[in-house]
Enzyme design. Sequence first.
Site, short mmCIF file in Angstrom:
data_model
loop_
_atom_site.label_atom_id
_atom_site.label_comp_id
_atom_site.label_asym_id
_atom_site.label_seq_id
_atom_site.Cartn_x
_atom_site.Cartn_y
_atom_site.Cartn_z
N THR A 159 0.77 -1.15 0.05
CA THR A 159 0.04 -0.05 -0.03
C THR A 159 0.92 1.25 -0.01
O THR A 159 1.93 1.26 0.52
CB THR A 159 -0.99 0.18 1.13
OG1 THR A 159 -1.95 -1.04 0.98
CG2 THR A 159 -1.67 1.39 1.34
N ARG A 191 -12.89 -8.86 -1.80
CA ARG A 191 -12.50 -8.26 -0.49
C ARG A 191 -12.07 -6.96 -0.74
O ARG A 191 -11.22 -6.58 -1.56
CB ARG A 191 -11.52 -9.11 0.13
CG ARG A 191 -11.04 -8.41 1.41
CD ARG A 191 -9.92 -7.71 1.26
NE ARG A 191 -9.13 -7.12 2.55
CZ ARG A 191 -8.45 -6.25 2.63
NH1 ARG A 191 -7.72 -5.87 1.48
NH2 ARG A 191 -7.85 -5.88 3.91
N THR A 235 -2.06 2.63 6.51
CA THR A 235 -1.60 1.11 6.07
C THR A 235 -1.53 0.20 7.18
O THR A 235 -1.27 0.54 8.32
CB THR A 235 -0.13 1.26 5.28
OG1 THR A 235 0.36 -0.02 4.78
CG2 THR A 235 0.97 2.05 6.21
N1 ASP Z 1 -4.53 -1.70 4.37
C1 ASP Z 1 -4.56 -2.48 3.07
C2 ASP Z 1 -5.49 -3.28 2.99
O1 ASP Z 1 -5.96 -3.71 3.93
C3 ASP Z 1 -3.17 -3.35 3.14
C4 ASP Z 1 -1.86 -2.64 3.49
O2 ASP Z 1 -2.09 -1.59 3.93
O3 ASP Z 1 -0.94 -3.07 3.12
O4 ASP Z 1 -6.02 -3.65 1.80
#
Ligand code: ASP
Length: 313
Positions: free
Chosen positions: A180, A208, A231
């Site tokens: 992310t 999802r 994130t």
């Molecule tokens: N927050 C992101 C998600 O759940 C994943 C991430 O931050 O790497 O899709």
Amino acid sequence: MYTLVIHGGAGTILKEDMTPDLEKAYMDGLNQALQAGFAVLEEGGTAVNAVKASLVVLEDHVLFNAGRGAVFTKKGVQEMDAAIMDGQSLAAGAVAGVRNVRNPIELATEVMRNSNHVFLSGKGANDFAIKQGVKLEPDEYFFSQFRYDQWKSIRDSDTYSLDHTHHHLEELMRDKKFGTVGAVACDQHGHLAAATSTGGMTNKKYGRIGDSPMIGAGTYANDATCAISCTGHGEMFIRAVASYDVSCLMEYSQLSLQEAMDRVVNTKLKQLNGEGGMIGVDGKGNHAMIFNSAGMYRAVKNSDNFSQVLIYQ
Ligand code: ASP
């Protein structure tokens, strides 16, 4: 003071797992994105255009889990989520589950500026991309051996992974890593903006959607308080309404940006076992970068000649 802050994901990022080459590649990617966004602010551009400029660089970079480097879903394709919010007007645009869009943040911006809606998903979002002439790329563009191997190792299981190879759920829980990318900015006029873009989690299924494209969860901006991009383990950030909670703590409890972010990341999210972090700016250009994981790819630059690119605690 004008300020730009970016992140490239949080998680169990440890120096001993990193090679000097890989570390340099991450630092270079962050630096490039920081310069691209900061140049917009320096020229008097808007916070919205600055965060977008940074995200395009990170989406085009294969190392980060967004755009070109997006992870594979259960079905072996990339489905990407992104959101952008303008703190001056509270206008927002978001997309979820889009495919073959080179820069999902461009599409989110189109939704914000040129549709009557805030949030488009799946095929409808892709149709809108075609209508608006947003750049598309073939599947090959998004293919990287590293992501493919990562997915192949867990595709036959029910495990989903937060952007790294995990063979077992225990390993996943012990060794959580996130991708992310995100950016927040305060421009020369004191206006704020936030943007977040992600490929989500490796082997995710059933359509999802994580926190990144959800306004108030992974992304939020309001000139009266702050701009935030998150994130981490998205499910917990959604349940905590994490980014809006920072804004609320500032608005209703008069906490500073730093205090509010610390409360959400180190108390509220921790109570939910929500691992990860966030970056933020307020209307004076103050910034904070807070995470409860081992590391977070992050960088900041402001008009007071302060500049930092960091990975570990
Ligand atoms: N927050 C992101 C998600 O759940 C994943 C991430 O931050 O790497 O899709």
